[in-house]
Design an enzyme around this catalytic site. Structure first.
Site, PDB file in Angstrom:
ATOM      1  N   SER A  32      23.092  -9.153  -2.020  1.00 61.65           N
ATOM      2  CA  SER A  32      23.527  -7.881  -2.606  1.00 61.65           C
ATOM      3  C   SER A  32      24.553  -8.008  -3.715  1.00 61.65           C
ATOM      4  CB  SER A  32      24.085  -6.972  -1.508  1.00 61.65           C
ATOM      5  OG  SER A  32      25.214  -7.559  -0.899  1.00 61.65           O
TER       6      SER A  32
ATOM      7  N   HIS B  16      18.112  -5.033   0.644  1.00 63.75           N
ATOM      8  CA  HIS B  16      17.974  -4.815  -0.796  1.00 63.75           C
ATOM      9  C   HIS B  16      16.609  -5.244  -1.325  1.00 63.75           C
ATOM     10  CE1 HIS B  16      22.085  -3.518  -1.852  1.00 63.75           C
ATOM     11  NE2 HIS B  16      22.422  -4.218  -0.783  1.00 63.75           N
TER      12      HIS B  16
ATOM     13  N   LYS C 215      18.366   2.565   1.217  1.00 62.41           N
ATOM     14  CA  LYS C 215      18.473   2.113  -0.169  1.00 62.41           C
ATOM     15  C   LYS C 215      17.180   2.458  -0.923  1.00 62.41           C
ATOM     16  CE  LYS C 215      21.887  -1.387   1.038  1.00 62.41           C
ATOM     17  NZ  LYS C 215      22.001  -1.078   2.471  1.00 62.41           N
TER      18      LYS C 215
END
Length: 397
Positions: A186, A214, A244
């Protein structure tokens, strides 16, 4: 009246954080977390959000959330193992498993909860966990909670992984060994070497765990880093978030039916926290459907990211070795990173400083997250600000 001991501790340590440039302020958004946000009455280009596909504000997700809330209620009303499992939770888990290419899946209330629960449900005292040096804080905490021996592996260093895998498995000291890595890291945006990891772990009979927080919605046409490499049949735990790329909230583990059955009986956050809200579950299902039906959303994300990264490099910034939309601008000094972020904000570009302990000392940065919701004009405007501020602070020439 609070304890004097507590007051002294807080005052001393808060001041210490401020002096070192490690104190972070919390800004309040006056509206939704879209490509343009308003903070303190000022509109800014938002490059700080993990909302990769812009799904947090998509009308289809909002509608799905509202419809599920009307049908099931605002909350689930209980933990999953009492009577808080609604059929929409079951539908979500079936959808995740299909999406990730596994037999089954389990949904948690957050990605952090997921790592805390899933790791400690399987790994115990007498086991060992090989953990990449730059793994996320939730992985580190999940490993600590398990009671297993934690063996730090140099970041993305396959020679070090093999040496430590060999030593751990051949020592006879541990009942079982697991290797854990982020799928996409990240802070730097680099991608785990999944094929090499699989080869080493299968050679030494090591359990594999990939945190794809991610990567979900980003890699592998949105299906994640493991799917990107076609390794879904070789990774034991595919963990990720629903907050996300998916744009809502929650976490999941995808794997075999037997693994998911075990987690549903042993993962403590699953057992002792109220279920995901029905609205969030409905919105997550809709998000996965949109990714499956509209590949252009992920394609737009990558087009924007590649353009923005190339422009930052063109004007002279160090963006590290990112292979994904995560785009650090590395300046080194922590106080300079704080000042850099402050100047960018003042000029209408919203990014936050990332400093120790989130990243190693001396690698202070601001982190950009271009997403599918940004227009080229927004990105061009942001680049102009970066050029202006960078020259003012002497970061670029």
């Amino acid at each position: 009246m609070s304890s004097k001991v507590l007051d002294q501790f807080l005052e001393t340590n808060l001041e210490d954080l401020k002096e070192k440039g490690l104190f972070s302020t919390i800004d309040v958004l006056e509206g939704s977390n879209g490509p343009i946000i308003t903070v303190n009455g000022m509109k800014m280009i938002n490059l700080a959000s993990n909302n990769y596909l812009g799904f947090a504000t998509r009308p289809e997700l909002i509608e799905a959330d509202v419809e599920a809330t009307k049908h099931y209620g605002a909350g689930a009303g209980a933990v999953r193992t009492i009577n808080g499992t609604l059929d929409i939770h079951q539908k979500l888990e079936e959808k995740i498993a299909e999406f990730k290419g596994t037999e089954a899946a389990i949904a948690f209330q957050s990605g952090f909860n997921c790592n805390m629960g899933a790791i400690s449900a399987v790994m115990k005292k007498g086991d060992a966990i090989l953990s990449d040096a730059l793994n996320h804080a939730s992985i580190i905490d999940g490993c600590r909670l398990s009671g297993a021996k934690i063996i730090r592996v140099n970041h993305q260093d396959m020679e070090d992984l093999e040496a430590k895998a060999k030593a751990a498995t051949e020592s006879g000291e541990y009942n079982k060994v697991m290797y854990i890595t982020d799928g996409v890291f990240s802070m730097d945006g680099d991608v785990a070497k999944i094929p090499e990891i699989v080869e080493i772990c299968e050679k030494y009979n090591i359990i594999t765990y990939v945190d794809d927080a991610h990567g979900t919605g980003v890699m592998g046409k949105g299906r994640g880093t493991v799917k990107h490499f076609g390794m879904q049949d070789h990774i034991d735990f595919q963990m990720g978030t629903l907050s996300k790329g998916i744009g809502v909230v929650g976490g999941y583990v995808a794997g075999t039916k037997q693994l998911i059955t075990w987690l549903k009986s042993q993962a403590r956050p699953f057992l002792f926290s109220t279920s995901l809200t029905p609205g969030a579950s409905g919105a997550c299902i809709k998000a996965i459907e949109l990714i499956e039906e509209h590949p252009e959303y992920v394609e737009t994300l990558w087009e924007n990211a590649n353009y923005f990264k190339s422009e930052l490099k063109r004007i002279g910034y160090d963006i590290g070795q990112s292979e994904t939309p995560i785009t650090p601008v590395i300046v080194g000094d922590e106080k300079l990173a704080q000042e850099f972020s402050k100047k960018l904000l003042e000029n209408g570009v919203y990014v936050k400083p990332i400093v120790f302990p989130t990243v190693p000392l001396g690698t202070g940065r601001v982190r950009n997250m271009p997403n599918a919701g940004h227009t080229k004009e927004m990105l061009d405007d942001a680049i102009k600000v970066y050029e202006k501020v960078g020259k003012e602070l002497g970061i670029i020439k």
